[in-house]
Design a protein around this motif. Sequence first.
Motif, PDB file in Angstrom:
ATOM      1  N   TRP A  20     -53.281  24.600 -24.576  1.00 55.04           N
ATOM      2  CA  TRP A  20     -54.532  24.167 -25.206  1.00 55.04           C
ATOM      3  C   TRP A  20     -55.478  25.334 -25.490  1.00 55.04           C
ATOM      4  O   TRP A  20     -56.345  25.234 -26.355  1.00 55.04           O
ATOM      5  CB  TRP A  20     -55.222  23.107 -24.335  1.00 55.04           C
ATOM      6  N   LEU A  21     -55.313  26.450 -24.765  1.00 53.09           N
ATOM      7  CA  LEU A  21     -56.139  27.624 -25.055  1.00 53.09           C
ATOM      8  C   LEU A  21     -55.830  28.179 -26.441  1.00 53.09           C
ATOM      9  O   LEU A  21     -56.731  28.605 -27.173  1.00 53.09           O
ATOM     10  CB  LEU A  21     -55.914  28.706 -23.993  1.00 53.09           C
ATOM     11  N   MET A  22     -54.549  28.170 -26.822  1.00 53.65           N
ATOM     12  CA  MET A  22     -54.161  28.596 -28.169  1.00 53.65           C
ATOM     13  C   MET A  22     -54.741  27.648 -29.214  1.00 53.65           C
ATOM     14  O   MET A  22     -55.136  28.069 -30.297  1.00 53.65           O
ATOM     15  CB  MET A  22     -52.645  28.659 -28.305  1.00 53.65           C
ATOM     16  N   LEU A  23     -54.787  26.352 -28.886  1.00 59.43           N
ATOM     17  CA  LEU A  23     -55.362  25.369 -29.795  1.00 59.43           C
ATOM     18  C   LEU A  23     -56.852  25.635 -29.999  1.00 59.43           C
ATOM     19  O   LEU A  23     -57.351  25.627 -31.131  1.00 59.43           O
ATOM     20  CB  LEU A  23     -55.137  23.955 -29.255  1.00 59.43           C
ATOM     21  N   ILE A  24     -57.569  25.904 -28.908  1.00 59.86           N
ATOM     22  CA  ILE A  24     -59.004  26.214 -29.008  1.00 59.86           C
ATOM     23  C   ILE A  24     -59.219  27.483 -29.828  1.00 59.86           C
ATOM     24  O   ILE A  24     -60.095  27.546 -30.697  1.00 59.86           O
ATOM     25  CB  ILE A  24     -59.629  26.355 -27.605  1.00 59.86           C
ATOM     26  N   ALA A  25     -58.397  28.506 -29.560  1.00 63.18           N
ATOM     27  CA  ALA A  25     -58.510  29.758 -30.317  1.00 63.18           C
ATOM     28  C   ALA A  25     -58.233  29.515 -31.797  1.00 63.18           C
ATOM     29  O   ALA A  25     -58.916  30.074 -32.668  1.00 63.18           O
ATOM     30  CB  ALA A  25     -57.545  30.805 -29.756  1.00 63.18           C
ATOM     31  N   GLY A  52     -65.337  39.849 -33.672  1.00 62.76           N
ATOM     32  CA  GLY A  52     -65.261  40.299 -32.280  1.00 62.76           C
ATOM     33  C   GLY A  52     -65.150  39.147 -31.307  1.00 62.76           C
ATOM     34  O   GLY A  52     -64.331  39.166 -30.387  1.00 62.76           O
ATOM     35  N   VAL A  53     -65.973  38.110 -31.512  1.00 61.89           N
ATOM     36  CA  VAL A  53     -65.937  36.936 -30.634  1.00 61.89           C
ATOM     37  C   VAL A  53     -64.590  36.225 -30.757  1.00 61.89           C
ATOM     38  O   VAL A  53     -63.983  35.820 -29.754  1.00 61.89           O
ATOM     39  CB  VAL A  53     -67.098  35.975 -30.965  1.00 61.89           C
ATOM     40  N   VAL A  54     -64.100  36.077 -31.999  1.00 62.77           N
ATOM     41  CA  VAL A  54     -62.800  35.432 -32.214  1.00 62.77           C
ATOM     42  C   VAL A  54     -61.696  36.215 -31.515  1.00 62.77           C
ATOM     43  O   VAL A  54     -60.824  35.640 -30.848  1.00 62.77           O
ATOM     44  CB  VAL A  54     -62.502  35.293 -33.725  1.00 62.77           C
ATOM     45  N   MET A  55     -61.719  37.542 -31.642  1.00 65.03           N
ATOM     46  CA  MET A  55     -60.695  38.362 -30.993  1.00 65.03           C
ATOM     47  C   MET A  55     -60.760  38.247 -29.474  1.00 65.03           C
ATOM     48  O   MET A  55     -59.716  38.229 -28.803  1.00 65.03           O
ATOM     49  CB  MET A  55     -60.840  39.821 -31.423  1.00 65.03           C
ATOM     50  N   THR A  60     -58.105  36.414 -24.760  1.00 64.56           N
ATOM     51  CA  THR A  60     -58.135  35.726 -23.473  1.00 64.56           C
ATOM     52  C   THR A  60     -57.066  34.635 -23.421  1.00 64.56           C
ATOM     53  O   THR A  60     -56.345  34.499 -22.421  1.00 64.56           O
ATOM     54  CB  THR A  60     -59.526  35.115 -23.228  1.00 64.56           C
ATOM     55  N   ALA A  61     -56.962  33.859 -24.497  1.00 64.64           N
ATOM     56  CA  ALA A  61     -55.952  32.792 -24.554  1.00 64.64           C
ATOM     57  C   ALA A  61     -54.551  33.368 -24.444  1.00 64.64           C
ATOM     58  O   ALA A  61     -53.685  32.829 -23.732  1.00 64.64           O
ATOM     59  CB  ALA A  61     -56.105  32.003 -25.858  1.00 64.64           C
ATOM     60  N   LYS A  62     -54.289  34.481 -25.132  1.00 60.44           N
ATOM     61  CA  LYS A  62     -52.957  35.106 -25.067  1.00 60.44           C
ATOM     62  C   LYS A  62     -52.627  35.574 -23.658  1.00 60.44           C
ATOM     63  O   LYS A  62     -51.518  35.357 -23.161  1.00 60.44           O
ATOM     64  CB  LYS A  62     -52.895  36.308 -26.020  1.00 60.44           C
ATOM     65  N   LEU A  63     -53.587  36.232 -23.005  1.00 61.12           N
ATOM     66  CA  LEU A  63     -53.320  36.767 -21.676  1.00 61.12           C
ATOM     67  C   LEU A  63     -53.097  35.661 -20.651  1.00 61.12           C
ATOM     68  O   LEU A  63     -52.203  35.769 -19.803  1.00 61.12           O
ATOM     69  CB  LEU A  63     -54.480  37.675 -21.236  1.00 61.12           C
ATOM     70  N   ILE A  64     -53.884  34.594 -20.739  1.00 55.36           N
ATOM     71  CA  ILE A  64     -53.704  33.481 -19.802  1.00 55.36           C
ATOM     72  C   ILE A  64     -52.360  32.807 -20.037  1.00 55.36           C
ATOM     73  O   ILE A  64     -51.615  32.505 -19.098  1.00 55.36           O
ATOM     74  CB  ILE A  64     -54.868  32.476 -19.922  1.00 55.36           C
ATOM     75  N   ALA A  65     -52.020  32.562 -21.314  1.00 56.41           N
ATOM     76  CA  ALA A  65     -50.735  31.920 -21.632  1.00 56.41           C
ATOM     77  C   ALA A  65     -49.566  32.794 -21.185  1.00 56.41           C
ATOM     78  O   ALA A  65     -48.577  32.296 -20.634  1.00 56.41           O
ATOM     79  CB  ALA A  65     -50.641  31.643 -23.123  1.00 56.41           C
ATOM     80  N   ALA A  66     -49.657  34.103 -21.395  1.00 53.13           N
ATOM     81  CA  ALA A  66     -48.567  34.999 -21.010  1.00 53.13           C
ATOM     82  C   ALA A  66     -48.436  35.103 -19.499  1.00 53.13           C
ATOM     83  O   ALA A  66     -47.327  35.113 -18.962  1.00 53.13           O
ATOM     84  CB  ALA A  66     -48.792  36.383 -21.617  1.00 53.13           C
ATOM     85  N   SER A  67     -49.567  35.168 -18.781  1.00 53.75           N
ATOM     86  CA  SER A  67     -49.491  35.284 -17.328  1.00 53.75           C
ATOM     87  C   SER A  67     -48.970  33.998 -16.694  1.00 53.75           C
ATOM     88  O   SER A  67     -48.285  34.036 -15.679  1.00 53.75           O
ATOM     89  CB  SER A  67     -50.865  35.636 -16.745  1.00 53.75           C
ATOM     90  N   ALA A  68     -49.270  32.843 -17.303  1.00 55.26           N
ATOM     91  CA  ALA A  68     -48.795  31.563 -16.770  1.00 55.26           C
ATOM     92  C   ALA A  68     -47.311  31.337 -17.041  1.00 55.26           C
ATOM     93  O   ALA A  68     -46.683  30.508 -16.400  1.00 55.26           O
ATOM     94  CB  ALA A  68     -49.605  30.414 -17.364  1.00 55.26           C
ATOM     95  N   SER A  69     -46.752  32.069 -17.998  1.00 56.44           N
ATOM     96  CA  SER A  69     -45.357  31.831 -18.380  1.00 56.44           C
ATOM     97  C   SER A  69     -44.361  32.582 -17.507  1.00 56.44           C
ATOM     98  O   SER A  69     -43.157  32.414 -17.664  1.00 56.44           O
ATOM     99  CB  SER A  69     -45.137  32.241 -19.845  1.00 56.44           C
ATOM    100  N   GLY A  70     -44.845  33.420 -16.592  1.00 59.18           N
ATOM    101  CA  GLY A  70     -43.918  34.198 -15.762  1.00 59.18           C
ATOM    102  C   GLY A  70     -43.090  35.123 -16.627  1.00 59.18           C
ATOM    103  O   GLY A  70     -43.567  35.668 -17.614  1.00 59.18           O
ATOM    104  N   ASN A  71     -41.822  35.292 -16.282  1.00 62.91           N
ATOM    105  CA  ASN A  71     -40.931  36.160 -17.059  1.00 62.91           C
ATOM    106  C   ASN A  71     -40.027  35.367 -17.986  1.00 62.91           C
ATOM    107  O   ASN A  71     -39.016  35.876 -18.440  1.00 62.91           O
ATOM    108  CB  ASN A  71     -40.062  37.006 -16.116  1.00 62.91           C
ATOM    109  N   ASP A  86     -56.578  42.639 -28.523  1.00 63.45           N
ATOM    110  CA  ASP A  86     -57.607  41.712 -28.990  1.00 63.45           C
ATOM    111  C   ASP A  86     -58.898  41.892 -28.202  1.00 63.45           C
ATOM    112  O   ASP A  86     -59.987  41.928 -28.779  1.00 63.45           O
ATOM    113  CB  ASP A  86     -57.134  40.258 -28.853  1.00 63.45           C
ATOM    114  N   LEU A  87     -58.778  41.996 -26.882  1.00 64.92           N
ATOM    115  CA  LEU A  87     -59.970  42.154 -26.044  1.00 64.92           C
ATOM    116  C   LEU A  87     -60.691  43.464 -26.336  1.00 64.92           C
ATOM    117  O   LEU A  87     -61.921  43.497 -26.456  1.00 64.92           O
ATOM    118  CB  LEU A  87     -59.591  42.083 -24.563  1.00 64.92           C
ATOM    119  N   LEU A  88     -59.913  44.548 -26.468  1.00 65.21           N
ATOM    120  CA  LEU A  88     -60.532  45.852 -26.743  1.00 65.21           C
ATOM    121  C   LEU A  88     -61.219  45.875 -28.108  1.00 65.21           C
ATOM    122  O   LEU A  88     -62.369  46.332 -28.237  1.00 65.21           O
ATOM    123  CB  LEU A  88     -59.477  46.964 -26.665  1.00 65.21           C
TER     124      LEU A  88
END
Length: 198
Positions: A20-25, A52-55, A60-71, A86-88
């Motif tokens: 859902w974070l990707m959906l919000i983004a 900048g705000v969109v990025m 943030t959505a990418k990092l959360i989704a990637a960290s939740a997916s494990g390997n 994106d964050l930088l």
Amino acid sequence: MKRRFENLTKKAARAVQHWWLMLIAGVLCIAAGIAVFAFPLESYVAISILAGVVMLVVGTAKLIAASASGNYLMMRGYVIVGGVLDLLLGLFLCIYPGVTLALLPLMLGFWLLYNSFVLLGFSGDFDTFGVPGGGILTGGGILLLILSIIVLVNPFGAGIATVIVMAGVGLILFGILLCSLSTRIKDIHLNFDREDTR
């Protein structure tokens, strides 16, 4: 080997969370693209902070989704790199909007270019796992790639109107693709459930 691949795909289906974070983004990208067209005179000045705000949200959505997916997510490394970039870029655009106005077309062009490759990679993952909808991501990724090349060919001589149009179209297209990606990730377990019943 086949059994191991089946276990891996089942784990991947369970590991992908926070779709859902990707959906919000995606919705935010679409809204930002519409805002660019709705307020064209103010857009070039405001687009730096808006982008900048969109990025920041997308990163943030990418990092959360990637960290939740494990390997288990094949594109995980690219998503993490993309999230950090994106964050930088988002922070840089928000902190130095005046400085980045001259570089904005170039930064947007490279941002769209990188994300087009990420989307094309996701479409390949979908094909590998037999998940329907990879064609939408492939077509959208190619369109985003073409758009980014158009922006990068002449970023400083294109003119304000062209930059506004390209930014608006790019944000809307990327938002639609993120929404599509999020729904595919959300329902990815249904595809594996169908495979198990065969």
